[in-house]
Design an enzyme around this catalytic site. Structure first.
Site, mmCIF file in Angstrom:
data_model
loop_
_atom_site.group_PDB
_atom_site.id
_atom_site.type_symbol
_atom_site.label_atom_id
_atom_site.label_comp_id
_atom_site.label_asym_id
_atom_site.label_seq_id
_atom_site.Cartn_x
_atom_site.Cartn_y
_atom_site.Cartn_z
ATOM 1 N N SER A 45 -1.784 4.122 7.903
ATOM 2 C CA SER A 45 -1.442 2.685 7.909
ATOM 3 C C SER A 45 -1.186 2.084 9.284
ATOM 4 O O SER A 45 -1.063 0.868 9.396
ATOM 5 C CB SER A 45 -0.206 2.440 7.047
ATOM 6 N N LYS B 41 -3.407 -0.653 10.263
ATOM 7 C CA LYS B 41 -3.250 -2.042 9.792
ATOM 8 C C LYS B 41 -2.878 -2.988 10.944
ATOM 9 O O LYS B 41 -3.173 -4.185 10.893
ATOM 10 C CB LYS B 41 -2.222 -2.093 8.658
ATOM 11 N N TYR C 63 -11.929 0.283 4.353
ATOM 12 C CA TYR C 63 -10.467 0.496 4.438
ATOM 13 C C TYR C 63 -10.159 1.982 4.678
ATOM 14 O O TYR C 63 -9.371 2.337 5.569
ATOM 15 C CB TYR C 63 -9.804 -0.006 3.138
ATOM 16 N N TYR D 206 7.121 -0.313 5.103
ATOM 17 C CA TYR D 206 7.126 -0.396 3.643
ATOM 18 C C TYR D 206 8.502 -0.876 3.170
ATOM 19 O O TYR D 206 9.070 -1.790 3.749
ATOM 20 C CB TYR D 206 6.776 0.964 2.999
ATOM 21 N N VAL E 208 1.230 7.339 6.620
ATOM 22 C CA VAL E 208 1.556 8.549 5.858
ATOM 23 C C VAL E 208 1.001 9.828 6.493
ATOM 24 O O VAL E 208 1.272 10.921 6.001
ATOM 25 C CB VAL E 208 1.112 8.460 4.371
#
Ligand code: GLU
Length: 305
Positions: A63, A66, A189, A241, A259
């Site tokens: 992530s 992102k 993605y 998160y 992760v």
């Protein structure tokens, strides 16, 4: 400041926790990573670098990708246009949650949860001629390492079991917030998430966000000072998160985790620091990484607060 001794002290302090948690295994290829690794790399805007442990070992950025997608999206479209498709509030829920997306009619809470990142992948497919090549070239220039690439093995391992992300993508599609083919979006993605970088690469790459008082210009991605400020603000509020509040409380820096066990944080106008250790807590954040950064801002007395 003697950053090197501080990093060494921190490593001694966090060693008792080295067997806590486990590496992510819901993406099968990530389960094969040796969990007993720890690395840290600090880059300052004045050109100094400090490192410790497995700082040069590549890992799956997941992530953290992102943040790079958001930077590209903000360079290819007007901010107002982006914020009509994605919100900018913390979600308070897990990165792959579907619940909020349903009752908020297909508008993801922010760019750093999976739903938001799937919309960004969709935007990049629509706006860029060759999104995959553009993305890799951008990362390579940011960190100054031409060997940075993605892992086809991790990408296909994730795509092969992307049941939740596929559900999110179909819900987005149902609400008209995904314009391209669902499989194409998932494919791109997963490719972005599977990029492998080391703490050294990530720390160097994020210096561009720490250099927040100057416009950002790298590999065709141009951002005003105001846009960089907003990316950093979203890292502060949404980078971890449903543990974003804790990270802000304990560390006090904008940052982003993945992760794969990586965390990058920046101190605007001062430094960028990347840590990596694969064992995660139940929220999906690296246990040793979180502890190391908490001790780092405590022992240096350098946080944005
Ligand atoms: N590729 C991962 C997923 O979609 C990213 C999750 C993360 O690092 O938070 O589940």
């Amino acid at each position: 400041m003697d950053y090197q001794s501080i990093l060494e002290n921190i490593y001694r302090e966090i060693k008792p926790f080295e067997k806590e948690g486990r590496q992510a295994s819901y993406i099968p290829a990530l389960a094969n990573v040796n969990p007993d690794q720890f690395g840290v790399f600090l880059s300052t805007l004045s050109g100094e670098e400090y490192s410790l442990g497995n700082y040069d070992t590549k890992f799956s950025i997941q992530s953290i990708s992102k943040v790079f997608s958001l930077a590209i999206c903000l360079s290819v479209m007007e901010q107002d246009e982006l914020w009509t498709r994605i919100g900018k509030e913390p979600s308070g829920s897990a990165f792959n949650s579907l619940v909020q997306l349903e009752y908020e009619h297909g508008k993801p809470r922010n760019p750093f949860i999976n739903a938001g990142a799937l919309v960004m992948a969709d935007i990049l497919i629509s706006k860029l001629e060759n999104p995959q090549e553009f993305y890799i070239a951008f990362l390579r220039e940011l960190c100054g390492n031409d060997a940075v690439s993605y892992s086809p093995e991790v990408a296909s391992s994730e795509q092969g079991c992307s049941y939740l992300n596929a559900s999110i993508a179909y819900l987005l599609k149902h609400h008209g917030n995904l314009h391209n083919d669902v499989n194409d979006v998932l494919h791109f993605y997963c490719m972005m998430c599977s990029v492998e970088m080391s703490c050294k690469d990530l720390s160097r790459a994020f210096l561009a966000f720490a250099r927040s008082s100057e416009p950002f210009n790298h590999a065709g991605v141009s951002l005003s000072v105001s846009k960089v400020k907003r990316i950093n603000a979203i890292m502060q509020t949404c980078g971890f998160y449903d543990e974003a509040g804790d990270f802000s409380f304990l560390v006090g820096l904008p940052g982003k985790s993945g992760v794969g066990g990586g965390i990058v944080a920046i101190y605007p106008s001062k430094y960028s620091i990347a840590v990596w250790s694969p064992r995660l807590n139940e929220k999906g954040n690296s246990i040793m990484g979180m502890k190391a950064l908490e001790l780092f801002t405590t022992e240096t007395s350098e946080s944005i607060f």
